[in-house]
Every structure is written in structure tokens, then in C-alpha cells.
Design an enzyme around this catalytic site. Structure first.
Site, PDB file in Angstrom:
ATOM      1  N   TYR A 113       0.827  -1.206   0.000  1.00  0.00           N
ATOM      2  CA  TYR A 113       0.000   0.000   0.000  1.00  0.00           C
ATOM      3  C   TYR A 113       0.859   1.253   0.000  1.00  0.00           C
ATOM      4  O   TYR A 113       2.025   1.234   0.417  1.00  0.00           O
ATOM      5  CB  TYR A 113      -0.962  -0.002   1.197  1.00  0.00           C
ATOM      6  CG  TYR A 113      -0.307   0.111   2.552  1.00  0.00           C
ATOM      7  CD1 TYR A 113      -0.250   1.330   3.223  1.00  0.00           C
ATOM      8  CD2 TYR A 113       0.239  -0.999   3.176  1.00  0.00           C
ATOM      9  CE1 TYR A 113       0.331   1.440   4.478  1.00  0.00           C
ATOM     10  CE2 TYR A 113       0.822  -0.909   4.426  1.00  0.00           C
ATOM     11  CZ  TYR A 113       0.869   0.319   5.069  1.00  0.00           C
ATOM     12  OH  TYR A 113       1.458   0.418   6.300  1.00  0.00           O
ATOM     13  N   HIS A 178       2.621   6.270  14.193  1.00  0.00           N
ATOM     14  CA  HIS A 178       1.537   6.040  13.246  1.00  0.00           C
ATOM     15  C   HIS A 178       0.556   5.041  13.823  1.00  0.00           C
ATOM     16  O   HIS A 178       0.841   4.351  14.813  1.00  0.00           O
ATOM     17  CB  HIS A 178       2.093   5.497  11.916  1.00  0.00           C
ATOM     18  CG  HIS A 178       2.687   4.123  12.043  1.00  0.00           C
ATOM     19  ND1 HIS A 178       3.924   3.902  12.610  1.00  0.00           N
ATOM     20  CD2 HIS A 178       2.180   2.891  11.724  1.00  0.00           C
ATOM     21  CE1 HIS A 178       4.178   2.607  12.604  1.00  0.00           C
ATOM     22  NE2 HIS A 178       3.134   1.966  12.091  1.00  0.00           N
TER      23      HIS A 178
END
Length: 370
Positions: A113, A178
Site C-alpha cells: 500500500y 503512526h
């Protein structure tokens, strides 16, 4: 002293300055007999620490750690990781399988991704899966040596994993705070550590140039061969990261996840159909800018971590030089115009009779008509 009616000098001073006593009484009544600033700061500090402790407990509730892989198991798996690195260096893996960054390389298998600087519009929720076939399939050795053992120990159910990522860190490498994209991956998130011991930190904030990391809400040691499973608040409610100071030796981690069926994918329209090659959505310049990865072509270089700072210094130096040149050019031009205006005022400035003149494009002087 007795003649003045006072037996104690302190009584005399109080009678001479009654306003001081009144002021003290007012302050005492207003503050409840305590120093507000000192005690309030203590209360605020204790509340903050209590909140961090409660948050750390919430994070711990979403973490599960197991020691499943022996030293011999780790040695076999680490040899396979080295084979992946060798194939990538020889160009034997697909382009989007390999994502290189200073002091950290990432290898996508099964599903890959886009994230971070690869997208023109950044931020949570902007990540997209690559089209099917853009990255290599999960190697057989990951199924045989890693996934099967996790299934046998009931860490994950069968047929759960369809995405495997290998993060290979050099000493001083890191990954910023994150949350694994909620719109792309199911929970839990499973990672297995190799080569050396390290730590996973939760709730840190990064600052750059130079790089600095705040104190974590929770510091979680991860040992070589250990399995870390994140779910609940640990996976969704707080960020996690790898700090540079926690990578003292080479370290690799295999991250095993499952993508959601409705996860957004590059090259797919909002209706779920593949966009035709000549459609505006697939051929617009903006779309190509968003889909193009920026770092996959770069090879690992131990010195690359210092280059961004050097480049920034060079840019700053160039900007400073350009600014000085523009200032100098304006100064020269303004001096010439001042000289010309002063002579015009005195009536001694004469225009050349020949109208054909060679002018410098950098020097704009208005010529009078004859």
C-alpha cells in the site's frame, strides 16, 4: 521605648504600617491560606501523570506478547530474510515490493500500500492498496516457518494472513509514530522480531532537524523471537513507533495482517470497477502524481540518513545567495535611476539620437521620445 507606649518594636512597626496587615489578610482570605501557584502546578502535574498511567494501562490491555521462536528458529528465518534482501538488491523483486528509506527497507508481500510521502494528499485515511499483482506473493518460507507456528499456538486463525511485510532496520533507523490504517487492515496486528532486541513505543511525538522523540506513554521491550499482538486501544487509540535510540543493532520484523474486503485500492473507481485506461480518472496527471511511489528505486545506503540535512543546508545557502544577488541588482539599478533623475533635474541629461539601442533584459530603463 516605654515612654512611647510600646514595649515591643514589632508592635510599633505594625501601628506605623497598618495597610500591610490588611493586605496580608486579604491575600489569606482569597487564597484559602495557601500559595495558589505552587499547589496548583503540583495538582496539574499529578493529574497529568495520573492520566498517562491510565492511558498506559489501556494500552497494555490491548497487547499480547509470546516467546514462540527459539534461537534456532530465528537463525533459519534470519537467513531467509537475508535472501529477500539479496534478491531485492539484484532487482529480482517487483518494483512495489521494495520500498527503501534511509536506514530502513520495507518489503511488501501479498498486499502492498501507498503511505506517507508517496501520496500528494497526506494524512490518515489517504492510504491505498496497490492493484492486484503489483507486489510479490507471500514467500512459502513465511507460511512454513512463521504463519503455521502462529496458527498452531492460536495466535491467529487459519487463512487470516494475506499481507506480510518485512521491515529491515539498520542501527539508528526508525519508523515515525503512526496507526496502521484502520480502513485497510483488520485487527489484530501481529509482528515477530528478529536479529536483535529492541522496543516498541506508544504515544511518542517526533520532531526533525535534528530528530527528537518525546517520552513514550508506554515503553514495550521486544525480544528476538518474540511475537507482539496489537488490538483494541493499542492498535487503534494511540500511535506506536520505533525510536532511533532503540535500534542499536540490525533488527528485522515480520508484520502479518489481513486486509479488509472493502479496502480502497489504486486503479479502482468508487463503484468498485477497474477504471479503463482511457478514462479521465485513470489518465489525469493528478492521479498519476498520487499513485507514483517516490522511493522504491533507491538502494540502501548507510550514509543516506544525513543527506536530507545536507540538502536542506544547500538549499538555504542557495536561497541566501540568490537573495544577496537580487539585493545587489536592485541596489545597482536604483543607483543608476537616482543618477539619471538627478541629471534630468539639472537639465544636463541627454538622450542618444540613435533610437536603435541594445538593452539588457535585466535592466529596465524608460527611454524618452525625441
Amino acid at each position: 521605648m516605654a515612654a512611647s507606649g510600646f514595649s515591643d518594636l514589632r508592635d510599633k512597626l505594625k501601628s506605623m504600617t497598618p495597610h500591610r496587615e490588611n493586605y496580608k489578610n486579604k491575600v489569606s482570605d482569597r487564597g484559602g491560606g495557601r500559595k495558589r501557584k505552587y499547589h496548583d502546578s503540583e495538582d496539574d502535574s499529578s493529574d497529568y501523570e495520573e492520566q498517562r498511567e491510565l492511558e498506559a494501562l489501556k494500552v497494555k490491555d490491548g497487547i499480547r506478547q509470546l516467546n514462540l521462536f527459539s534461537s534456532d528458529d530465528c537463525t533459519r528465518i534470519e537467513a531467509k530474510i537475508d535472501e529477500v534482501v539479496s534478491k531485492a538488491d539484484k532487482g529480482l523483486l517487483r518494483e512495489h515490493t521494495v520500498d527503501r528509506a534511509p536506514l530502513r527497507n520495507k518489503y511488501f508481500f501479498g498486499e502492498g500500500y501507498t503511505y506517507g510521502s508517496q501520496l500528494e494528499k497526506r494524512g490518515p485515511g489517504q492510504e491505498r492498496l496497490y492493484s492486484k499483482g503489483e507486489v510479490d506473493e507471500i514467500p512459502i518460507w513465511i507460511h512454513e516457518l512463521v504463519i503455521k507456528k502462529l496458527i498452531a499456538n492460536r495466535v491467529i486463525p487459519e487463512d487470516f494472513v494475506n499481507s506480510a511485510v518485512i521491515n529491515d532496520y539498520q542501527p539508528g533507523g526508525c519508523i515515525v509514530s503512526h496507526v496502521d490504517p484502520v480502513h485497510i487492515f483488520e485487527r489484530p496486528i501481529v509482528s515477530v522480531s528478529f536479529f536483535s532486541d529492541s522496543a516498541l513505543c506508544f504515544g511518542c511525538k517526533f520532531q526533525f532537524k535534528p530528530i527528537r522523540v518525546s517520552e513514550p506513554v508506554l515503553y514495550l521491550p521486544v525480544r528476538r523471537g518474540s511475537v507482539t499482538v496489537l488490538s483494541g486501544y493499542a492498535a487503534d487509540g494511540i500511535t506506536h513507533c520505533i525510536r532511533p535510540q532503540d535500534i542499536k543493532e540490525r533488527r528485522a520484523v515480520i508484520i502479518l495482517r489481513k486486509t479488509k474486503p472493502d479496502a480502497p485500492r489504486l486503479g479502482i473507481t468508487s463503484h468498485g470497477d477497474t477504471a479503463p485506461p482511457d478514462s479521465p480518472s485513470s489518465s489525469s496527471p493528478e492521479r498519476h502524481r498520487i499513485l507514483k511511489p517516490k522511493r522504491s528505486h533507491r538502494k540502501a545506503d548507510p550514509d543516506a540518513a544525513h543527506r536530507p540535512r545536507i540538502l536542506e543546508m544547500d538549499k538555504e545557502e542557495n536561497r541566501r545567495s540568490a537573495g544577496l544577488w537580487r539585493h545587489k541588482r536592485r541596489s545597482v539599478s536604483s543607483s543608476e535611476n537616482f543618477w539619471r533623475r538627478s541629471h534630468e533635474a539639472a537639465g544636463s541629461y541627454e538622450e542618444p539620437s540613435n533610437t536603435t539601442t541594445t538593452t539588457n533584459p535585466n535592466r529596465k530603463v524608460k527611454m524618452r521620445r525625441q
